[in-house]
Design an enzyme around this catalytic site. Structure first.
Site, PDB file in Angstrom:
ATOM      1  N   HIS A 105       0.845  -1.202   0.000  1.00 50.60           N
ATOM      2  CA  HIS A 105       0.000   0.000   0.000  1.00 50.60           C
ATOM      3  C   HIS A 105       0.875   1.245   0.000  1.00 50.60           C
ATOM      4  O   HIS A 105       1.229   1.786   1.055  1.00 50.60           O
ATOM      5  CB  HIS A 105      -0.922  -0.006   1.224  1.00 50.60           C
ATOM      6  CG  HIS A 105      -1.996   1.027   1.167  1.00 50.60           C
ATOM      7  ND1 HIS A 105      -3.255   0.821   1.680  1.00 50.60           N
ATOM      8  CD2 HIS A 105      -2.024   2.279   0.653  1.00 50.60           C
ATOM      9  CE1 HIS A 105      -3.999   1.905   1.495  1.00 50.60           C
ATOM     10  NE2 HIS A 105      -3.265   2.798   0.875  1.00 50.60           N
ATOM     11  N   LEU A 133       2.900   6.158  -5.183  1.00 53.92           N
ATOM     12  CA  LEU A 133       4.107   6.606  -5.875  1.00 53.92           C
ATOM     13  C   LEU A 133       3.879   7.909  -6.638  1.00 53.92           C
ATOM     14  O   LEU A 133       4.834   8.512  -7.118  1.00 53.92           O
ATOM     15  CB  LEU A 133       4.612   5.514  -6.838  1.00 53.92           C
ATOM     16  CG  LEU A 133       5.162   4.246  -6.160  1.00 53.92           C
ATOM     17  CD1 LEU A 133       5.608   3.232  -7.202  1.00 53.92           C
ATOM     18  CD2 LEU A 133       6.324   4.595  -5.236  1.00 53.92           C
ATOM     19  N   ASP A 171       1.109   2.828   3.597  1.00 54.81           N
ATOM     20  CA  ASP A 171       0.261   3.872   3.031  1.00 54.81           C
ATOM     21  C   ASP A 171       1.107   5.128   2.804  1.00 54.81           C
ATOM     22  O   ASP A 171       0.697   6.261   3.102  1.00 54.81           O
ATOM     23  CB  ASP A 171      -0.931   4.181   3.953  1.00 54.81           C
ATOM     24  CG  ASP A 171      -2.021   4.987   3.257  1.00 54.81           C
ATOM     25  OD1 ASP A 171      -2.995   5.352   3.922  1.00 54.81           O
ATOM     26  OD2 ASP A 171      -1.878   5.260   2.047  1.00 54.81           O
TER      27      ASP A 171
END
Lengths: 432, 312
Positions: free
Chosen positions: A64, A67, A309
């Site tokens: 998760h 990018l 995340d």
């Protein structure tokens, strides 16, 4: 090119290995694990790493990560994001589709994969959008995305608000052996909230987000998956109630998997006091009670994966009024360190359990052949000293963005060597 | 030396609050004299930067600065920072660059003044940030109580209404508790923030329970502009269950003060008769507001400290 890693503490839950052994990689693949391999080999074209006192683990898999490429390269891109991954010992990432254009078709999937081959430092597995444009109305071309290389679908960043769409998404993705990674958030309960609903929000005069905003959708998604006898993956679990709902569902045999992030087991909403936007993320930091429940969930196996995340943001987007600030923090470079310091050292997880959650389980869930040091597998390896202390200096992060609340934290186990595809990419803590 | 701002009563000590109240006493004399001009802020520049609509508070600050001879200017900016062109940071830096000594800021987002205060040399006075704090309002409220009751310690203060959205109540809670009063709040459950008791107050779901034996009954404005969502069904229902009329007022002490930050919605928070009754000090609050603001600006501009006496 051959790499011999000597005398390291191999922790490979995929193959039930937890002992000091040597490991040999040749031409990109792992060829041998055993005692005293060095005596059998000559020194030609061989790099030797002395891993005495260090853990040798399969390269970490973070399922998760944001990018930000294509579209938001001012925050991060595939090159810098994967460099940041390596600095955290992560050799494979699954990247989320809230890009611009949205990753909702095979063209963007292919772009990401090609770009990663060009400039990436780690393996990149794109996650496709559940709905076209992340609008939550129509299913995107999930089949085409799968065949272009997508490993899962998600509308992350946003919830799938319409329950019927969620049901169809789970059914449809199942055909292609993919899971929906569900960002659980009932927007009507969130209302205008910008941090956890509790004493800190009340005293700061900020609108609060109740736990139920996350829990009701976790329950919804589990019930839908259960009814269909299909699987679902719950993203970034942050609440006590959420952990309990998942625990009970697993107990009655529902195919639900889930993940949490280091900030949900190390920080509470108190970090927001003083209007600290570096502590603002979605789901928000919760209370000490929730933190304990997350740790319990990790310990008893309710929570399968630790992910970051990783959410880079430009300073202009974070350094402003709290309610206007963007949600999210970077996490690739601190995840292992936080987990070693606050889970392993505190006796909540063993090293093996940690590696399982950061490497093997995510690989299984995504259906990729990573998170293992098995013979014949591609050599993605992370080597670190689990007792070595290091201090976080956010100005030195490899990510383009430095939005982390962990500046100054003393963590453990900065990765010393990281090998991707049989090539040493990080040598003694420095990216090559 | 560290720059002093007035961002909230959370940051002030009891001594600092008392010092401001003392100084305001002197300032009130200037307002009550026939020639409303004193030299304390001569040559100083005070800019009102209001991102939210307000005639009363802005007028109060503007007059306060002019009574003390300052160069006063007003800016009404609209919208929040990032979304609408110039950021808050850039706007404030601009004003600072024009040699503002004091910037009085009202903003719709909690924490806005805290965010920019470290960035500029000008003293920042928080004239209300979102739902967070409104320190000069609480100071004038306490000044009024002190004037009428002779002390704050031991007073029972009941605050009734939309507590959730109220910056006035939060500042008052900090200030009153530091000075030794007890605070009770009452309002519809949907308008009470979570875990408010942890601030040291008692929370009640009915107005009777909240105002029993109160020395001060403070009504909070039902802020219609902040409630697009209808957290209670109607104004009539609010008044029926939470409005304070003559009958309900009797639950408080017979000489209890009736206070309100204004503007009052007659017939909603208070019935008209309560607004106009002998116990009501709502108008004096307004006068005291000017005095408090004069005191705060003088202490900041001339002493960079809330302690340090005054009298020029």
């Amino acid at each position: 090119m051959r790499i011999l890693i000597k005398n390291g503490h191999i922790i490979d839950p995929a193959n039930n290995i937890d002992e000091v052994l040597d490991i040999l990689a040749d031409n990109g693949k792992i060829t041998d694990i055993g005692k005293d391999l060095s005596t059998e080999l000559d020194g030609l074209d061989m790099q030797v790493i002395d891993a005495t006192g260090m853990v040798v683990a399969p390269g970490l898999v973070d399922m998760h990560v944001h990018l930000r490429e294509p579209g938001f390269e001012y925050k991060e891109d595939i090159e810098t994001g994967t460099r940041a991954a390596l600095m955290g010992g992560v050799t494979s990432v699954a990247c989320m589709p809230n890009t611009k254009p949205v990753t909702d078709n095979e063209t963007v999937i292919k772009y990401i994969i090609e770009r990663a081959k060009e400039v990436g430092y780690a393996n990149v597995y794109p996650v496709g959008a559940v709905s076209k444009g992340l609008e939550g109305k129509e299913l995107s071309e999930i089949g085409e995305m799968k065949f272009a290389g997508a490993v899962a679908i998600s509308d992350d960043g946003k919830p799938v608000y319409n329950s019927s769409l969620m049901r169809r998404a789970i059914q449809y993705a199942d055909m292609f052996d993919m899971r929906v990674i569900s960002h659980c958030e009932d927007l009507s309960l969130v209302d205008d909230g910008c941090m956890n609903d509790g004493f800190i929000a009340s005293r700061l005069g900020l609108k609060g987000i109740p736990n139920s905003a996350e829990d009701v959708q976790i329950a919804r998604d589990i019930l839908i998956a259960e009814e269909l006898s299909m699987g679902v993956h719950i993203a970034h679990v942050s609440t006590k109630g959420g952990v309990e709902i998942i625990r009970q569902a697993k107990a009655r045999g529902v195919d639900v998997t889930c993940e949490t992030c280091p900030h949900y087991f190390t920080l509470t909403d108190e970090a927001c006091d003083g209007f600290n936007t570096l502590a603002k993320m979605n789901p928000p930091l919760r209370t000490a009670e929730d933190v304990e429940a997350i740790k319990d969930g990790l310990k008893d196996g309710t929570i399968d994966c630790i992910v970051t995340d990783h959410a880079p943001h430009h300073p202009d987007e974070k350094m402003c009024e709290f309610a206007a600030s963007a949600n999210g923090i970077v996490g690739l470079e601190t995840s292992l360190g936080l987990s070693l310091r606050y889970l392993v050292k505190e006796g909540i997880l063993t090293l093996s359990e940690l590696i399982e959650k950061m490497s093997y389980n995510p690989s299984k869930i995504l259906g990729i052949s990573k998170g293992t040091l098995g013979e014949g597998k591609i050599a993605d390896i992370t080597i670190f000293n689990p007792d070595e202390e290091w201090t976080v200096d956010i100005s030195k992060l490899s990510s383009k963005s430095k939005n982390s609340p962990f500046d100054g934290f003393k963590l453990l186990g900065k990765p010393q060597y990281v090998i991707v595809g049989g090539k040493i990419m990080v040598n003694q803590g420095v990216i090559l | 030396m560290k720059k002093q701002d007035l961002l909230g009563l959370r940051d002030l000590s009891k001594e600092e609050i008392l010092s401001i109240l003392e100084t305001a006493k002197e300032m009130k004399k200037i307002i009550e004299s026939p020639v409303k001009k004193a030299p304390h802020l001569q040559g100083k520049t005070v800019i009102n930067l209001f991102y939210e609509n307000s005639t009363r508070t802005r007028m109060s600050f503007e007059l306060a600065s002019k009574y003390l001879g300052a160069n006063a200017a007003n800016i009404t900016a609209s919208g929040s920072s990032v979304e609408k062109g110039e950021t808050l940071e850039d706007t404030v830096r601009n004003l600072n660059a024009m040699a503002a000594d004091i910037i009085v800021m009202r903003h719709n987002m909690s924490g806005a003044p805290h965010f920019i205060a470290p960035m500029v040399n000008a003293h920042i006075i928080n004239a209300g940030d979102g739902m967070h704090e409104h320190p000069t309002q609480a100071l004038l409220d306490m000044f009024t109580m002190m004037e009428k009751k002779g002390k704050i310690e031991g007073l029972k203060v009941a605050i009734i209404g939309d507590v959730y959205h109220s910056r006035v109540v939060r500042s008052n809670i900090y200030g009153l508790l530091k000075l030794g009063a007890t605070v009770t709040v009452g309002g519809p459950s949907t308008l009470i923030p979570k875990d408010l008791e942890q601030m040291g107050v008692k929370v009640f779901k009915t107005v009777h329970e909240a105002i029993v034996d109160a020395d001060v009954v403070m009504g909070l404005r039902i802020q219609l502009e902040r409630q697009k969502k209808g957290l209670f069904p109607s104004v009539r229902e609010y008044h029926r269950f939470f409005g304070i009329d003559d009958k309900r007022l009797k639950f408080a002490k017979p000489d209890a003060l009736v206070m309100h930050p204004g503007p009052v919605n007659r017939g909603v928070e208070f019935s008209s008769s309560v607004v106009d009754c002998d116990q009501s000090v709502i108008n004096e609050q307004v006068t005291n507001g000017v005095a408090i603001r004069m005191a705060v600006m003088h202490l900041l501009a001339n002493h960079n400290s809330f302690l340090g006496g005054d009298k020029q």
